[in-house]
Design a protein around this motif. Sequence first.
Motif, PDB file in Angstrom:
ATOM      1  N   ASP A 106      -0.872  51.037 -23.550  1.00 48.45           N
ATOM      2  CA  ASP A 106       0.359  51.609 -23.023  1.00 48.45           C
ATOM      3  C   ASP A 106       0.331  53.058 -23.468  1.00 48.45           C
ATOM      4  OD1 ASP A 106       2.812  52.351 -22.076  1.00 48.45           O
ATOM      5  OD2 ASP A 106       3.829  51.778 -23.921  1.00 48.45           O
ATOM      6  N   PHE A 107       0.019  53.920 -22.522  1.00 46.16           N
ATOM      7  CA  PHE A 107      -0.216  55.330 -22.836  1.00 46.16           C
ATOM      8  C   PHE A 107       0.968  55.944 -23.594  1.00 46.16           C
ATOM      9  CE2 PHE A 107      -0.173  59.876 -21.707  1.00 46.16           C
ATOM     10  CZ  PHE A 107      -1.431  60.229 -22.167  1.00 46.16           C
ATOM     11  N   VAL A 108       2.179  55.522 -23.258  1.00 47.08           N
ATOM     12  CA  VAL A 108       3.359  56.152 -23.854  1.00 47.08           C
ATOM     13  C   VAL A 108       3.488  55.807 -25.341  1.00 47.08           C
ATOM     14  CG1 VAL A 108       5.884  56.243 -23.776  1.00 47.08           C
ATOM     15  CG2 VAL A 108       4.564  56.322 -21.671  1.00 47.08           C
ATOM     16  N   SER A 109       3.552  54.499 -25.644  1.00 49.38           N
ATOM     17  CA  SER A 109       3.824  54.141 -27.044  1.00 49.38           C
ATOM     18  C   SER A 109       2.601  54.317 -27.935  1.00 49.38           C
ATOM     19  CB  SER A 109       4.352  52.712 -27.139  1.00 49.38           C
ATOM     20  OG  SER A 109       3.374  51.825 -26.630  1.00 49.38           O
ATOM     21  N   GLU A 110       1.387  54.182 -27.331  1.00 46.16           N
ATOM     22  CA  GLU A 110       0.196  54.231 -28.179  1.00 46.16           C
ATOM     23  C   GLU A 110      -0.409  55.631 -28.282  1.00 46.16           C
ATOM     24  OE1 GLU A 110      -2.332  50.572 -28.263  1.00 46.16           O
ATOM     25  OE2 GLU A 110      -1.476  50.312 -26.264  1.00 46.16           O
ATOM     26  N   PHE A 111      -0.027  56.507 -27.362  1.00 49.65           N
ATOM     27  CA  PHE A 111      -0.612  57.851 -27.446  1.00 49.65           C
ATOM     28  C   PHE A 111       0.435  58.970 -27.327  1.00 49.65           C
ATOM     29  CE2 PHE A 111      -2.568  61.735 -26.046  1.00 49.65           C
ATOM     30  CZ  PHE A 111      -3.654  61.825 -26.893  1.00 49.65           C
ATOM     31  N   ALA A 112       1.116  59.029 -26.181  1.00 54.80           N
ATOM     32  CA  ALA A 112       1.925  60.213 -25.875  1.00 54.80           C
ATOM     33  C   ALA A 112       3.054  60.435 -26.885  1.00 54.80           C
ATOM     34  CB  ALA A 112       2.493  60.095 -24.467  1.00 54.80           C
ATOM     35  N   MET A 113       3.651  59.362 -27.371  1.00 59.74           N
ATOM     36  CA  MET A 113       4.746  59.544 -28.329  1.00 59.74           C
ATOM     37  C   MET A 113       4.244  59.913 -29.720  1.00 59.74           C
ATOM     38  SD  MET A 113       7.529  56.690 -27.478  1.00 59.74           S
ATOM     39  CE  MET A 113       8.824  56.948 -26.310  1.00 59.74           C
ATOM     40  N   PRO A 114       3.288  59.149 -30.300  1.00 53.03           N
ATOM     41  CA  PRO A 114       2.862  59.524 -31.656  1.00 53.03           C
ATOM     42  C   PRO A 114       2.127  60.857 -31.736  1.00 53.03           C
ATOM     43  CG  PRO A 114       1.687  57.551 -30.880  1.00 53.03           C
ATOM     44  CD  PRO A 114       2.746  57.869 -29.866  1.00 53.03           C
ATOM     45  N   PHE A 115       1.420  61.251 -30.667  1.00 53.64           N
ATOM     46  CA  PHE A 115       0.582  62.456 -30.707  1.00 53.64           C
ATOM     47  C   PHE A 115       1.354  63.695 -31.202  1.00 53.64           C
ATOM     48  CE2 PHE A 115      -1.749  65.720 -27.927  1.00 53.64           C
ATOM     49  CZ  PHE A 115      -2.771  65.909 -28.837  1.00 53.64           C
ATOM     50  N   PRO A 116       2.441  64.128 -30.496  1.00 57.81           N
ATOM     51  CA  PRO A 116       3.133  65.329 -30.986  1.00 57.81           C
ATOM     52  C   PRO A 116       3.835  65.131 -32.329  1.00 57.81           C
ATOM     53  CG  PRO A 116       4.216  64.461 -29.021  1.00 57.81           C
ATOM     54  CD  PRO A 116       3.013  63.626 -29.233  1.00 57.81           C
ATOM     55  N   THR A 117       4.156  63.874 -32.658  1.00 55.99           N
ATOM     56  CA  THR A 117       4.801  63.640 -33.961  1.00 55.99           C
ATOM     57  C   THR A 117       3.834  64.016 -35.080  1.00 55.99           C
ATOM     58  OG1 THR A 117       5.967  61.781 -32.962  1.00 55.99           O
ATOM     59  CG2 THR A 117       6.018  61.912 -35.360  1.00 55.99           C
ATOM     60  N   TYR A 118       2.571  63.610 -34.950  1.00 53.29           N
ATOM     61  CA  TYR A 118       1.581  63.948 -35.975  1.00 53.29           C
ATOM     62  C   TYR A 118       1.373  65.461 -36.061  1.00 53.29           C
ATOM     63  CZ  TYR A 118       0.226  59.092 -36.757  1.00 53.29           C
ATOM     64  OH  TYR A 118       0.224  57.763 -37.106  1.00 53.29           O
ATOM     65  N   ILE A 119       1.383  66.125 -34.904  1.00 58.97           N
ATOM     66  CA  ILE A 119       1.183  67.587 -34.909  1.00 58.97           C
ATOM     67  C   ILE A 119       2.359  68.256 -35.633  1.00 58.97           C
ATOM     68  CG2 ILE A 119       0.795  69.661 -33.487  1.00 58.97           C
ATOM     69  CD1 ILE A 119      -1.362  67.490 -33.056  1.00 58.97           C
ATOM     70  N   HIS A 148      -6.618  54.245 -14.317  1.00 57.12           N
ATOM     71  CA  HIS A 148      -5.658  53.826 -13.286  1.00 57.12           C
ATOM     72  C   HIS A 148      -4.519  53.028 -13.922  1.00 57.12           C
ATOM     73  CE1 HIS A 148      -8.797  50.751 -13.727  1.00 57.12           C
ATOM     74  NE2 HIS A 148      -7.821  49.880 -13.516  1.00 57.12           N
ATOM     75  N   ILE A 149      -3.460  52.876 -13.175  1.00 61.93           N
ATOM     76  CA  ILE A 149      -2.352  52.049 -13.677  1.00 61.93           C
ATOM     77  C   ILE A 149      -2.793  50.601 -13.584  1.00 61.93           C
ATOM     78  CG2 ILE A 149       0.055  51.365 -13.311  1.00 61.93           C
ATOM     79  CD1 ILE A 149       0.660  54.229 -12.652  1.00 61.93           C
ATOM     80  N   THR A 150      -2.608  49.851 -14.647  1.00 64.53           N
ATOM     81  CA  THR A 150      -3.091  48.475 -14.718  1.00 64.53           C
ATOM     82  C   THR A 150      -2.530  47.651 -13.553  1.00 64.53           C
ATOM     83  OG1 THR A 150      -3.150  48.717 -17.095  1.00 64.53           O
ATOM     84  CG2 THR A 150      -3.241  46.465 -16.250  1.00 64.53           C
ATOM     85  N   PRO A 151      -3.421  47.034 -12.749  1.00 56.65           N
ATOM     86  CA  PRO A 151      -2.945  46.274 -11.583  1.00 56.65           C
ATOM     87  C   PRO A 151      -1.933  45.201 -12.002  1.00 56.65           C
ATOM     88  CG  PRO A 151      -5.340  46.481 -11.548  1.00 56.65           C
ATOM     89  CD  PRO A 151      -4.885  47.029 -12.872  1.00 56.65           C
ATOM     90  N   GLY A 152      -0.920  45.043 -11.195  1.00 55.68           N
ATOM     91  CA  GLY A 152       0.110  44.034 -11.481  1.00 55.68           C
ATOM     92  C   GLY A 152       1.151  44.523 -12.470  1.00 55.68           C
ATOM     93  N   ASP A 153       0.938  45.689 -13.040  1.00 55.62           N
ATOM     94  CA  ASP A 153       1.906  46.237 -13.999  1.00 55.62           C
ATOM     95  C   ASP A 153       2.514  47.502 -13.378  1.00 55.62           C
ATOM     96  OD1 ASP A 153       3.322  46.401 -16.306  1.00 55.62           O
ATOM     97  OD2 ASP A 153       1.590  46.147 -17.630  1.00 55.62           O
ATOM     98  N   LEU A 190       3.672  53.367 -19.576  1.00 61.43           N
ATOM     99  CA  LEU A 190       2.630  53.720 -18.605  1.00 61.43           C
ATOM    100  C   LEU A 190       1.394  52.887 -18.928  1.00 61.43           C
ATOM    101  CD1 LEU A 190       1.749  55.525 -16.245  1.00 61.43           C
ATOM    102  CD2 LEU A 190       0.992  57.223 -17.897  1.00 61.43           C
ATOM    103  N   PRO A 191       1.298  51.664 -18.338  1.00 61.23           N
ATOM    104  CA  PRO A 191       0.159  50.796 -18.638  1.00 61.23           C
ATOM    105  C   PRO A 191      -1.099  51.297 -17.937  1.00 61.23           C
ATOM    106  CG  PRO A 191       1.634  49.743 -17.059  1.00 61.23           C
ATOM    107  CD  PRO A 191       2.248  51.060 -17.382  1.00 61.23           C
ATOM    108  N   LEU A 192      -2.091  51.717 -18.712  1.00 58.00           N
ATOM    109  CA  LEU A 192      -3.330  52.270 -18.146  1.00 58.00           C
ATOM    110  C   LEU A 192      -4.514  51.365 -18.444  1.00 58.00           C
ATOM    111  CD1 LEU A 192      -3.309  56.093 -19.081  1.00 58.00           C
ATOM    112  CD2 LEU A 192      -2.588  55.003 -16.935  1.00 58.00           C
ATOM    113  N   SER A 193      -5.484  51.346 -17.507  1.00 61.43           N
ATOM    114  CA  SER A 193      -6.789  50.707 -17.738  1.00 61.43           C
ATOM    115  C   SER A 193      -7.844  51.696 -17.284  1.00 61.43           C
ATOM    116  CB  SER A 193      -6.941  49.433 -16.912  1.00 61.43           C
ATOM    117  OG  SER A 193      -5.879  48.556 -17.163  1.00 61.43           O
ATOM    118  N   TRP A 194      -9.105  51.434 -17.655  1.00 63.63           N
ATOM    119  CA  TRP A 194     -10.196  52.345 -17.292  1.00 63.63           C
ATOM    120  C   TRP A 194     -11.529  51.631 -17.422  1.00 63.63           C
ATOM    121  CZ3 TRP A 194      -6.827  53.227 -21.461  1.00 63.63           C
ATOM    122  CH2 TRP A 194      -7.313  52.777 -22.697  1.00 63.63           C
ATOM    123  N   ASN A 195     -12.582  52.291 -16.950  1.00 65.57           N
ATOM    124  CA  ASN A 195     -13.944  51.847 -17.221  1.00 65.57           C
ATOM    125  C   ASN A 195     -14.500  52.801 -18.276  1.00 65.57           C
ATOM    126  OD1 ASN A 195     -13.438  50.268 -14.999  1.00 65.57           O
ATOM    127  ND2 ASN A 195     -14.517  51.653 -13.607  1.00 65.57           N
TER     128      ASN A 195
END
Length: 407
Positions: free
Chosen positions: A147-160, A379-384, A399-404
């Motif tokens: 989940d891009f938001v809770s696992e990356f986008a939110m903590p990222f600027p907090t650490y900075i 891409h956005i995780t299918p079905g989500d 923002l549920p993301l998946s990738w290769n």
Amino acid sequence: MTPTATTAVFPDHVPQELRWDHSLAEFNNQLDDPFVAASRLLDGPPLFWARDAVHGRPGWVIARHALLQEAFMDWEHFSSEGGMDLSLMLGVDWSLNPVNIDPPRHTGYRRVLTPMFTPKAVSHMEGAVRETCDRLIAQFVARGSCDFVSEFAMPFPTYIFLSLMGMPVDMAQQFFQWEQNLLHGTDMQGRVIAARSILAYLEGHLAQQKIKPATPLMEAIMVAEIDGKKLNDGEILGMFYTFYVGGLDTVYATISWSMRYIATRPHFQQFLRDNPDKLNKAVDELLRMFSVVSTQRRITRDFEFHGVKMKENDLVVMPIFIACRDPAAYPDPHEADLERKSQMLSFATGPHLCLGMHLARREIRIAIESFLERFNNIHITPGDAYEYHAGPTFNVDRLPLSWNPAR
Ligand code: HEM
């Protein structure tokens, strides 16, 4: 004396044809994309009075790029002082510094802070920003999704923020929680508790910085003098607080909207992978399209703005998210155009032009670059599905993301 904002829903000086009997936030939440929803206001009057302009309060809404630009420059009529509620919430006699202070006082504070946020100064933070980015990605890379938001986008600027301020990394979760409660909480009491908890922590941090400043930014603030006088506690706490509220939500929201755009535009995504030299321009276009901020001003004295009578103490909402989709300023405004040359308003303009804009640009570029380098077919995780809410800032909630994996 604290100025009192206009309380009447539709005061007498507002002509009938400029009265808009809606809530701006509710209107923006009506479609799948709040930027497109807000841009519908570009078909109406350039300036109108909303029943609920922000947090239930009535006020003017400026709905054109050109007018907004002009208002940002005209601090003598559009003041940043006296209309905001954080000082009241905290029960303090100081303001967010320098964002809620007008020139000429504002100029002295900017002189203290600007050298710490130049492109050169920010380039020294590159290592810390990359390290934070890598550490967060390492936690979900093997899973192939996040989940891009809770696992990356939110903590990222907090650490900075913590590393700028010299605060311990183990405070991240706590700061993050306070931020959520303060900026996105729905009950007023919860917001006040969060605001005061942050202040109590910042007061303790200030006491330590007086003994031994932990970072170059802290050192610059501790030794600063304006007209031969050191800054007092209120002036410094106002700065600390501004870094906190200015640099977290904005970055998290912009990265999230940008990543959603990238994840739903496979060609654009691949173009950026193939043309890394275009990344800086792409960041500027993403910042333009996803201008998440809506700030506020207070009218200082009765005057006429583009034929509309405004009265002293009227509240004015400055929705950059509408201006940045104005086709008069940006043809084909809903798509990224990497050849576009127009001026950017996402960081405002005039005296309060965002102090952290070079840092913000770098954070966003590093985040996007790191994802594009490591992952293919994001891409956005299918079905989500993604979720958002559009208040004074436009935020993605999920923002549920998946990738290769990259080749
Ligand atoms: C995408 C990210 C960001 C956006 C879109 C953004 C946007 C803005 C805007 C629109 C303003 C003007 C506010 C007003 O006139 O009322 C502003 C001011 C400010 N921003 Fe940012 N900001 C971002 C990131 C940051 C970061 C990372 C910092 C960290 C230090 C920061 C610190 C500030 C400060 C201190 C001010 C006040 C400047 C002044 O009053 O002179 N911002 N920002």
